[in-house]
Design a protein around this motif. Structure first.
Motif, PDB file in Angstrom:
ATOM      1  N   ILE A  17      10.630  -5.683  15.195  1.00  0.00           N
ATOM      2  CA  ILE A  17      11.166  -5.180  13.936  1.00  0.00           C
ATOM      3  C   ILE A  17      11.021  -6.308  12.926  1.00  0.00           C
ATOM      4  O   ILE A  17      11.537  -7.410  13.144  1.00  0.00           O
ATOM      5  N   ARG A  18      10.316  -6.055  11.840  1.00  0.00           N
ATOM      6  CA  ARG A  18      10.138  -7.066  10.785  1.00  0.00           C
ATOM      7  C   ARG A  18      10.780  -6.538   9.506  1.00  0.00           C
ATOM      8  O   ARG A  18      10.516  -5.406   9.103  1.00  0.00           O
ATOM      9  N   ILE A  19      11.603  -7.358   8.880  1.00  0.00           N
ATOM     10  CA  ILE A  19      12.355  -6.961   7.694  1.00  0.00           C
ATOM     11  C   ILE A  19      12.125  -7.997   6.601  1.00  0.00           C
ATOM     12  O   ILE A  19      12.376  -9.194   6.798  1.00  0.00           O
ATOM     13  N   GLY A  20      11.636  -7.574   5.449  1.00  0.00           N
ATOM     14  CA  GLY A  20      11.418  -8.500   4.345  1.00  0.00           C
ATOM     15  C   GLY A  20      10.758  -7.817   3.159  1.00  0.00           C
ATOM     16  O   GLY A  20      10.265  -6.690   3.276  1.00  0.00           O
ATOM     17  N   ARG A  21      10.758  -8.469   2.026  1.00  0.00           N
ATOM     18  CA  ARG A  21      10.130  -7.928   0.826  1.00  0.00           C
ATOM     19  C   ARG A  21       8.632  -8.158   0.868  1.00  0.00           C
ATOM     20  O   ARG A  21       8.151  -9.225   1.251  1.00  0.00           O
ATOM     21  N   GLY A  22       7.873  -7.137   0.439  1.00  0.00           N
ATOM     22  CA  GLY A  22       6.433  -7.289   0.286  1.00  0.00           C
ATOM     23  C   GLY A  22       5.611  -7.060   1.533  1.00  0.00           C
ATOM     24  O   GLY A  22       4.406  -7.333   1.546  1.00  0.00           O
ATOM     25  N   LEU A  23       6.206  -6.540   2.600  1.00  0.00           N
ATOM     26  CA  LEU A  23       5.452  -6.366   3.848  1.00  0.00           C
ATOM     27  C   LEU A  23       4.340  -5.326   3.706  1.00  0.00           C
ATOM     28  O   LEU A  23       3.319  -5.413   4.407  1.00  0.00           O
ATOM     29  N   LEU A 127       7.159   2.821   9.263  1.00  0.00           N
ATOM     30  CA  LEU A 127       7.209   2.096   7.995  1.00  0.00           C
ATOM     31  C   LEU A 127       8.322   2.734   7.160  1.00  0.00           C
ATOM     32  O   LEU A 127       8.071   3.535   6.261  1.00  0.00           O
ATOM     33  N   PRO A 128       9.591   2.420   7.462  1.00  0.00           N
ATOM     34  CA  PRO A 128      10.702   3.085   6.784  1.00  0.00           C
ATOM     35  C   PRO A 128      10.817   2.657   5.325  1.00  0.00           C
ATOM     36  O   PRO A 128      10.667   1.475   5.000  1.00  0.00           O
ATOM     37  N   THR A 129      11.103   3.626   4.457  1.00  0.00           N
ATOM     38  CA  THR A 129      11.219   3.348   3.027  1.00  0.00           C
ATOM     39  C   THR A 129      12.599   3.681   2.469  1.00  0.00           C
ATOM     40  O   THR A 129      12.795   3.600   1.257  1.00  0.00           O
ATOM     41  N   THR A 130      13.534   4.086   3.324  1.00  0.00           N
ATOM     42  CA  THR A 130      14.910   4.320   2.896  1.00  0.00           C
ATOM     43  C   THR A 130      15.820   3.392   3.683  1.00  0.00           C
ATOM     44  O   THR A 130      15.492   2.953   4.790  1.00  0.00           O
ATOM     45  N   LEU A 131      16.979   3.114   3.122  1.00  0.00           N
ATOM     46  CA  LEU A 131      17.933   2.237   3.807  1.00  0.00           C
ATOM     47  C   LEU A 131      18.386   2.864   5.111  1.00  0.00           C
ATOM     48  O   LEU A 131      18.491   2.179   6.141  1.00  0.00           O
ATOM     49  N   PRO A 160       8.641   3.489  19.022  1.00  0.00           N
ATOM     50  CA  PRO A 160       7.532   3.045  18.178  1.00  0.00           C
ATOM     51  C   PRO A 160       6.889   1.784  18.738  1.00  0.00           C
ATOM     52  O   PRO A 160       7.485   1.080  19.562  1.00  0.00           O
ATOM     53  N   ALA A 161       5.665   1.514  18.273  1.00  0.00           N
ATOM     54  CA  ALA A 161       4.992   0.269  18.647  1.00  0.00           C
ATOM     55  C   ALA A 161       5.480  -0.880  17.786  1.00  0.00           C
ATOM     56  O   ALA A 161       5.395  -2.051  18.187  1.00  0.00           O
ATOM     57  N   ALA A 162       5.982  -0.569  16.594  1.00  0.00           N
ATOM     58  CA  ALA A 162       6.489  -1.590  15.683  1.00  0.00           C
ATOM     59  C   ALA A 162       7.263  -0.906  14.568  1.00  0.00           C
ATOM     60  O   ALA A 162       7.016   0.266  14.244  1.00  0.00           O
ATOM     61  N   VAL A 163       8.208  -1.643  13.984  1.00  0.00           N
ATOM     62  CA  VAL A 163       8.935  -1.200  12.798  1.00  0.00           C
ATOM     63  C   VAL A 163       8.744  -2.264  11.729  1.00  0.00           C
ATOM     64  O   VAL A 163       9.040  -3.442  11.952  1.00  0.00           O
ATOM     65  N   LEU A 164       8.239  -1.840  10.578  1.00  0.00           N
ATOM     66  CA  LEU A 164       7.980  -2.753   9.467  1.00  0.00           C
ATOM     67  C   LEU A 164       8.787  -2.260   8.271  1.00  0.00           C
ATOM     68  O   LEU A 164       8.451  -1.234   7.666  1.00  0.00           O
ATOM     69  N   ALA A 165       9.872  -2.954   7.953  1.00  0.00           N
ATOM     70  CA  ALA A 165      10.769  -2.517   6.884  1.00  0.00           C
ATOM     71  C   ALA A 165      10.573  -3.395   5.652  1.00  0.00           C
ATOM     72  O   ALA A 165      11.064  -4.524   5.598  1.00  0.00           O
ATOM     73  N   ASP A 166       9.849  -2.873   4.671  1.00  0.00           N
ATOM     74  CA  ASP A 166       9.625  -3.585   3.410  1.00  0.00           C
ATOM     75  C   ASP A 166      10.790  -3.256   2.487  1.00  0.00           C
ATOM     76  O   ASP A 166      10.882  -2.157   1.932  1.00  0.00           O
ATOM     77  N   THR A 167      11.691  -4.219   2.289  1.00  0.00           N
ATOM     78  CA  THR A 167      12.894  -3.951   1.505  1.00  0.00           C
ATOM     79  C   THR A 167      12.581  -3.733   0.025  1.00  0.00           C
ATOM     80  O   THR A 167      13.447  -3.231  -0.711  1.00  0.00           O
ATOM     81  N   ALA A 168      11.380  -4.061  -0.418  1.00  0.00           N
ATOM     82  CA  ALA A 168      10.998  -3.777  -1.809  1.00  0.00           C
ATOM     83  C   ALA A 168      10.946  -2.275  -2.068  1.00  0.00           C
ATOM     84  O   ALA A 168      11.105  -1.829  -3.215  1.00  0.00           O
ATOM     85  N   THR A 169      10.744  -1.475  -1.018  1.00  0.00           N
ATOM     86  CA  THR A 169      10.705  -0.023  -1.208  1.00  0.00           C
ATOM     87  C   THR A 169      12.069   0.525  -1.623  1.00  0.00           C
ATOM     88  O   THR A 169      12.148   1.622  -2.181  1.00  0.00           O
ATOM     89  N   LEU A 170      13.119  -0.226  -1.369  1.00  0.00           N
ATOM     90  CA  LEU A 170      14.455   0.231  -1.765  1.00  0.00           C
ATOM     91  C   LEU A 170      14.639   0.188  -3.281  1.00  0.00           C
ATOM     92  O   LEU A 170      15.563   0.817  -3.809  1.00  0.00           O
TER      93      LEU A 170
END
Length: 358
Positions: A17-23, A127-131, A160-170
């Protein structure tokens, strides 16, 4: 950019699980998540205009298709599931295909269920785009669609094989959707971490202002709790049931409203307060903790009482069809107070009905 990296460990299996802006602006990292030749990106009409082009550009070297569905919980149906399967068939997706879920919880649940079923299971990436999706539905492998009779009744466990949470989508998330996601954040403090609950009370204004550091901490803490529970109980035989605090009530509300009333997070907020009230009525928890829970949810602009016009008997009937029910007897997640959730089997209907009719 502060990057939070976690892992979900399931015996010999694990995924990041990767969490950060701009992913989503890192094409090489996105491309690395699709290991085979075929990729189907499933998204919806709200998300696609903002982010689909970036994902498509990153996966340009693949045999790629995109399926843009209408947004909303009411679209999480077997008919939409069939559309996803038809899209996989039309592109000739092989067993090394990857289904990419770009969106909120509805897209993730639907795309994940399709990935679980296509050729008995193919790779999928969240690739979640909601909180709400970032802190809850994207992690743990629960995939499903709804029926008119109840929520998430048809589904499968498929990690899932991976979760990539781009917090910029919030940044583009509507206020109501953002608040709905905070309900699931509050849940982790309510069921397992009183210290985190107190942190949420102290940082409510920063979270509502979408402060990047506060958000990243809240998301990472929530995901850490979720990952730990999933690692210990992948298929919800015991401890993982605690993650459903408020959900039996909430799902009944959503279903009774035809998936067109409260948002999922809003219904869970009401459900958590109802579960806390019932716990207090039964003498299992202090009323003061119920008051703290309701007060925090209200600070996040969330409802804490049942919507008008719902029948208590009808809601009770919906609850009997909940996946945690056993032989028609209702099993609920209640609590002993902040941070201390517990599974309570066979709660008498005579105790539940007054809560639904108050």
């Amino acid at each position: 950019m502060t990057l939070h990296e976690l892992e979900v460990e399931l015996g010999p299996r694990r995924y990041p699980i990767r969490i950060g802006r701009g992913l989503l602006d890192q094409p090489e990292a996105l491309a690395a998540l699709v290991t085979g030749r075929h990729a189907l990106v499933v998204t919806d009409g709200n998300v696609a205009p903002h982010y689909l082009a970036r994902v498509q550009a990153a996966l340009a070297g693949k045999t790629l298709q995109a399926l843009v569905l209408p947004p909303g919980e009411q679209e999480k149906t077997l008919a939409r599931f069939t559309e996803v399967m038809a899209a996989l068939a039309a592109m000739g997706a092989s067993r090394d295909a990857t289904v990419v879920a770009l969106g909120g919880g509805v897209v993730g649940d639907l795309a994940g269920f399709a990935a679980a079923c296509w050729m008995r299971g193919v790779r999928f990436v969240q690739l979640p785009t909601t909180l709400l999706a970032m802190v809850d539905s994207s992690v743990g492998g629960k995939t499903a669609v709804d029926l008119p009779q109840g929520k998430n009744l048809v589904g499968a466990f498929h990690q899932p094989a991976a979760v990539l949470a781009d917090t910029a989508t919030l940044d583009t998330l509507r206020e109501r959707e953002f608040s709905a996601g905070l309900a699931e954040v509050v849940k982790y403090g309510a069921i397992a971490d009183a210290e985190f609950f107190a942190w949420l009370e102290d940082n409510a204004e920063a979270l509502m202002a979408r402060n990047p550091d506060a958000l990243a901490h809240a998301i990472a803490t929530s995901c850490r709790h979720k990952a730990g529970i999933v690692a210990r109980d992948e298929t919800e035989q015991g401890e993982r049931m605690l993650l459903n605090f408020g959900h039996t009530f909430g799902h009944a509300i959503e279903t009774e409203q035809g998936y067109g009333g409260l948002l999922h997070g809003e219904a869970v907020a009401v459900g958590m307060v109802l579960a806390a009230r019932l716990s207090a009525d039964l003498g299992r928890a202090p009323w003061s903790d119920t008051a703290r829970l309701a007060a925090l949810l209200e600070r996040f602009d969330l409802p804490v009482a049942l919507p008008a016009g719902l029948s208590g008997e009808a809601l009770l009937g919906r609850m009997k069809l909940d996946k945690k029910a056993v032989s028609g007897r209702i099993r609920l997640i209640l609590w002993a107070g902040l941070g201390r959730a517990e599974v309570v089997p066979d709660v008498p209907e005579s105790e539940i009905l007054p809560i639904l009719e108050a």
